[in-house]
Motif scaffolding. Structure first.
Motif, PDB file in Angstrom:
ATOM      1  N   GLY A 152      29.170  39.843  24.117  1.00 19.51           N
ATOM      2  CA  GLY A 152      30.223  38.808  23.914  1.00 19.51           C
ATOM      3  C   GLY A 152      31.532  39.469  24.436  1.00 19.51           C
ATOM      4  N   THR A 153      31.476  40.718  24.415  1.00 23.81           N
ATOM      5  CA  THR A 153      32.858  41.557  24.655  1.00 23.81           C
ATOM      6  C   THR A 153      32.914  41.644  26.380  1.00 23.81           C
ATOM      7  OG1 THR A 153      32.703  42.882  22.744  1.00 23.81           O
ATOM      8  CG2 THR A 153      34.276  43.507  24.244  1.00 23.81           C
ATOM      9  N   SER A 154      31.706  41.387  27.006  1.00 24.96           N
ATOM     10  CA  SER A 154      31.604  41.978  28.351  1.00 24.96           C
ATOM     11  C   SER A 154      32.862  41.195  29.466  1.00 24.96           C
ATOM     12  CB  SER A 154      30.341  41.776  29.138  1.00 24.96           C
ATOM     13  OG  SER A 154      29.854  40.124  28.671  1.00 24.96           O
ATOM     14  N   LEU A 155      32.859  39.754  29.258  1.00 24.14           N
ATOM     15  CA  LEU A 155      33.743  39.060  30.164  1.00 24.14           C
ATOM     16  C   LEU A 155      35.177  39.050  29.621  1.00 24.14           C
ATOM     17  CD1 LEU A 155      31.718  35.914  31.153  1.00 24.14           C
ATOM     18  CD2 LEU A 155      32.122  38.022  32.263  1.00 24.14           C
ATOM     19  N   GLY A 156      35.765  39.537  28.454  1.00 23.32           N
ATOM     20  CA  GLY A 156      36.945  39.214  28.044  1.00 23.32           C
ATOM     21  C   GLY A 156      37.890  39.756  28.748  1.00 23.32           C
ATOM     22  N   PHE A 157      37.847  41.245  28.999  1.00 28.01           N
ATOM     23  CA  PHE A 157      39.209  41.934  29.918  1.00 28.01           C
ATOM     24  C   PHE A 157      39.030  41.492  31.390  1.00 28.01           C
ATOM     25  CE2 PHE A 157      40.865  46.489  30.096  1.00 28.01           C
ATOM     26  CZ  PHE A 157      42.052  46.056  30.514  1.00 28.01           C
ATOM     27  N   PRO A 158      38.027  41.422  31.973  1.00 28.69           N
ATOM     28  CA  PRO A 158      38.047  40.941  33.504  1.00 28.69           C
ATOM     29  C   PRO A 158      38.698  39.738  33.647  1.00 28.69           C
ATOM     30  CG  PRO A 158      35.625  41.324  33.035  1.00 28.69           C
ATOM     31  CD  PRO A 158      36.550  41.923  31.756  1.00 28.69           C
ATOM     32  N   VAL A 159      38.070  38.614  32.775  1.00 29.93           N
ATOM     33  CA  VAL A 159      38.434  37.336  32.996  1.00 29.93           C
ATOM     34  C   VAL A 159      39.909  37.433  32.704  1.00 29.93           C
ATOM     35  CG1 VAL A 159      38.245  34.880  31.895  1.00 29.93           C
ATOM     36  CG2 VAL A 159      36.247  36.280  32.522  1.00 29.93           C
ATOM     37  N   ALA A 160      40.365  37.877  31.814  1.00 27.25           N
ATOM     38  CA  ALA A 160      41.892  37.774  31.347  1.00 27.25           C
ATOM     39  C   ALA A 160      42.722  38.447  32.621  1.00 27.25           C
ATOM     40  CB  ALA A 160      42.375  38.748  30.127  1.00 27.25           C
ATOM     41  N   LEU A 161      42.191  39.559  33.248  1.00 30.40           N
ATOM     42  CA  LEU A 161      42.948  39.919  34.511  1.00 30.40           C
ATOM     43  C   LEU A 161      42.965  39.204  35.426  1.00 30.40           C
ATOM     44  CD1 LEU A 161      41.702  43.653  34.068  1.00 30.40           C
ATOM     45  CD2 LEU A 161      44.076  42.880  33.409  1.00 30.40           C
ATOM     46  N   SER A 162      41.764  38.315  36.026  1.00 28.89           N
ATOM     47  CA  SER A 162      41.637  37.313  36.763  1.00 28.89           C
ATOM     48  C   SER A 162      42.815  36.173  36.686  1.00 28.89           C
ATOM     49  CB  SER A 162      40.247  36.918  36.823  1.00 28.89           C
ATOM     50  OG  SER A 162      39.483  37.705  37.340  1.00 28.89           O
ATOM     51  N   ALA A 163      42.824  35.926  35.320  1.00 32.61           N
ATOM     52  CA  ALA A 163      43.751  34.562  34.794  1.00 32.61           C
ATOM     53  C   ALA A 163      45.142  35.198  35.220  1.00 32.61           C
ATOM     54  CB  ALA A 163      43.430  34.290  33.497  1.00 32.61           C
ATOM     55  N   GLY A 199      46.314  36.912  37.419  1.00 31.56           N
ATOM     56  CA  GLY A 199      46.425  37.333  38.527  1.00 31.56           C
ATOM     57  C   GLY A 199      46.305  35.923  39.449  1.00 31.56           C
ATOM     58  N   ASP A 200      46.271  34.656  38.917  1.00 28.83           N
ATOM     59  CA  ASP A 200      46.263  33.475  39.324  1.00 28.83           C
ATOM     60  C   ASP A 200      47.155  33.113  40.605  1.00 28.83           C
ATOM     61  OD1 ASP A 200      43.930  32.612  38.389  1.00 28.83           O
ATOM     62  OD2 ASP A 200      44.764  31.452  36.806  1.00 28.83           O
ATOM     63  N   ASP A 201      48.405  33.635  40.071  1.00 29.85           N
ATOM     64  CA  ASP A 201      49.827  33.224  41.232  1.00 29.85           C
ATOM     65  C   ASP A 201      49.844  34.537  41.924  1.00 29.85           C
ATOM     66  OD1 ASP A 201      52.045  32.562  42.281  1.00 29.85           O
ATOM     67  OD2 ASP A 201      53.081  31.935  40.699  1.00 29.85           O
ATOM     68  N   GLY A 224      41.793  45.482  42.428  1.00 33.49           N
ATOM     69  CA  GLY A 224      40.753  44.626  42.237  1.00 33.49           C
ATOM     70  C   GLY A 224      41.216  42.903  42.232  1.00 33.49           C
ATOM     71  N   ALA A 225      42.204  42.536  41.856  1.00 28.79           N
ATOM     72  CA  ALA A 225      42.955  41.182  41.979  1.00 28.79           C
ATOM     73  C   ALA A 225      43.298  41.025  43.407  1.00 28.79           C
ATOM     74  CB  ALA A 225      44.038  41.131  40.895  1.00 28.79           C
ATOM     75  N   GLU A 226      43.923  41.924  44.291  1.00 25.25           N
ATOM     76  CA  GLU A 226      44.259  41.608  45.575  1.00 25.25           C
ATOM     77  C   GLU A 226      42.721  41.438  46.364  1.00 25.25           C
ATOM     78  OE1 GLU A 226      46.683  44.431  47.248  1.00 25.25           O
ATOM     79  OE2 GLU A 226      48.155  44.643  45.633  1.00 25.25           O
ATOM     80  N   VAL A 227      41.812  42.311  45.844  1.00 28.48           N
ATOM     81  CA  VAL A 227      40.499  41.790  46.643  1.00 28.48           C
ATOM     82  C   VAL A 227      40.000  40.518  46.259  1.00 28.48           C
ATOM     83  CG1 VAL A 227      38.085  42.736  46.833  1.00 28.48           C
ATOM     84  CG2 VAL A 227      39.754  44.177  46.702  1.00 28.48           C
ATOM     85  N   GLU A 228      39.926  40.305  45.021  1.00 27.31           N
ATOM     86  CA  GLU A 228      39.735  38.734  44.739  1.00 27.31           C
ATOM     87  C   GLU A 228      40.437  37.730  45.547  1.00 27.31           C
ATOM     88  OE1 GLU A 228      38.280  38.425  40.182  1.00 27.31           O
ATOM     89  OE2 GLU A 228      40.169  38.228  40.663  1.00 27.31           O
ATOM     90  N   VAL A 271      35.550  38.931  41.657  1.00 29.76           N
ATOM     91  CA  VAL A 271      35.080  40.214  41.800  1.00 29.76           C
ATOM     92  C   VAL A 271      35.259  41.111  40.519  1.00 29.76           C
ATOM     93  CG1 VAL A 271      34.795  40.273  44.357  1.00 29.76           C
ATOM     94  CG2 VAL A 271      36.655  41.112  43.338  1.00 29.76           C
ATOM     95  N   LEU A 272      36.416  40.721  39.903  1.00 30.84           N
ATOM     96  CA  LEU A 272      36.559  41.539  38.782  1.00 30.84           C
ATOM     97  C   LEU A 272      35.427  41.893  37.872  1.00 30.84           C
ATOM     98  CD1 LEU A 272      40.405  40.962  38.280  1.00 30.84           C
ATOM     99  CD2 LEU A 272      39.298  43.293  38.429  1.00 30.84           C
TER     100      LEU A 272
END
Length: 399
Positions: free
Chosen positions: A319-330, A332-334, A133-137, A144-145
């Motif tokens: 409240g919990t919904s964005l925690g996991f996907p946003v952390a994974l996106s962060a 995969g920034d580099d 998913g990070a590669e698709v982003e 998209v995560l």
């Protein structure tokens, strides 16, 4: 210029199929996960388990997941995400069939073994799905995560609705979970074909880098965030129906309704996540999410009745919904060594998601399941304090 345009046009259909395949796998994982979660009261009764023994049975999921998580990162590097996702689907289908058989026979040890196989497949597959998913982003240059994890939440909602109906109709657990296994097998065969079989560009560099990412301060702080958020999500997934039944004296059907409400709130938060992130940025969104989740879990702990607890469940899910996907996106920034960082953060998340809830069950045997959620409240407060770690690097570098 024309050559680049042609390459983009050729790539777009492949990326769309890739994204759709991952959406399907997240969706099916949610559906199958909910298939057994919504039937936990019935499974507990069929095997005659106490709260503590049910915690031990659920620990089978954690043991399998730990093994899957432990090997997933290196397997993704060595064999690619598609291979790991396919292998994980096979293990999940086998696990669901064993859970169905164990429920039919009243054998807790068999249910525990089935959960171990299911956890093995889910742990390995979802780490690979998040890396993909990070590669698709990066391929789409778009977030998209959150939507992919939203598909998991929609899956849990749909699976919970099915659980509500099947609980009310007293459909045997074995038939319910066995049908979910067949659905997983059919969709996985289609989805795996849409995931490209790519090899990492620099396999040796990834292997060399993987142990070092754990020492990067930003990765550690993101890991702390996902630890709290994933613990909150996993606690609801494993215990919410039983908290509703045992903590508020509700029926098993109402327990399934509460779980469906949580899944719907999670899905709503994740599918609206892109707009929230665009407007407020990662840090504010993460901090606000932690506050909302903390309020929701605290309300479930303190609510005098099921009606107020239902409002807490909605806040808990949102409240919990964005925690996991946003952390994974962060994480995969580099693009350089992104797979290693995403795998590290995903590993922390799935450890919390899967190991934390059984420990809460053991604590709940002595203090009660609702009171045990105080641990989740504390971890959410810590996660909110670490929110600046998810700031976009481009944003952070601006004067």
């Amino acid at each position: 210029m024309s050559t680049q345009s042609t390459q983009t046009q050729q790539l777009a259909p492949e990326v769309r199929r890739w994204r759709a395949a991952l959406f399907a796998m997240f969706l099916l994982t949610g559906i199958t996960f909910a298939s057994w979660v919504t039937r936990t009261p019935a499974i507990r009764d069929s095997v005659g388990a106490s709260t503590a023994r049910m915690g031990v049975i659920i620990a089978g999921l954690s043991v399998g997941s730990l093994l899957g998580i432990a090997v997933a990162g290196r397997l993704v590097v060595a064999r690619g995400g598609r291979f790991v996702i396919a292998l994980g689907a096979v293990a999940m289908v086998a696990g669901l069939l064993l859970i169905a058989l164990g429920a039919a026979l009243g054998a807790g040890w068999l249910v525990c073994g089935g959960l171990a196989f299911f956890g093995l497949g889910m742990g390995a597959s979802e780490v690979a799905q998040n890396v993909e998913g990070a590669e698709v982003e990066r391929a789409l240059d778009a977030s998209v995560l959150p939507a992919m994890h939203g598909c998991f939440s929609i899956g849990t909602f749909a699976g919970a609705l099915a659980g509500i109906a099947l609980n009310a109709l007293a459909v045997p657990v074995a038939l319910h979970v066995g049908t979910s296994a067949a659905l997983m097998a059919a969709v996985a065969v289609w989805a795996v074909r849409g995931i490209p079989a790519h090899s990492p560009a620099d396999e040796s560099a990834e292997r060399t880098r993987a142990p070092r990412v754990w020492r990067e301060p930003r990765v550690v702080l993101i890991g702390v965030i996902v630890l709290g958020m994933a613990l909150a999500e996993g606690s609801a997934n494993d215990w919410l129906p039983l908290i509703t039944v045992d903590g508020f004296g509700a029926t098993a059907t109402i327990g399934s309704v509460a779980y469906a409400l949580f899944g719907l709130a999670m899905a709503t938060g994740r599918f609206s996540g892109s707009r929230v992130l665009d407007r407020f940025g990662r840090t504010t969104a993460m901090r606000g999410s932690a506050v909302i989740a903390t309020a929701g879990v605290a309300l479930v702990v303190l609510a005098p009745g099921i009606e107020l607890a239902a409002a807490g469940v909605v806040l808990w899910g949102l409240g919990t919904s964005l925690g996991f996907p946003v952390a994974l996106s962060a994480a995969g920034d580099d693009p350089e060594h992104a797979a290693a960082r995403v795998s590290a953060v995903a590993t922390i998340g799935y450890l919390a998601f899967l190991v934390g809830p059984p420990l809460l069950g053991l604590l709940g045997e002595f203090a009660g399941l609702r009171n045990a959620l105080v641990v989740v409240v504390v971890m959410l407060v810590v996660a909110g304090a670490c929110a600046p770690a998810v700031r976009d690097r481009a944003t952070a570098s601006r004067p």
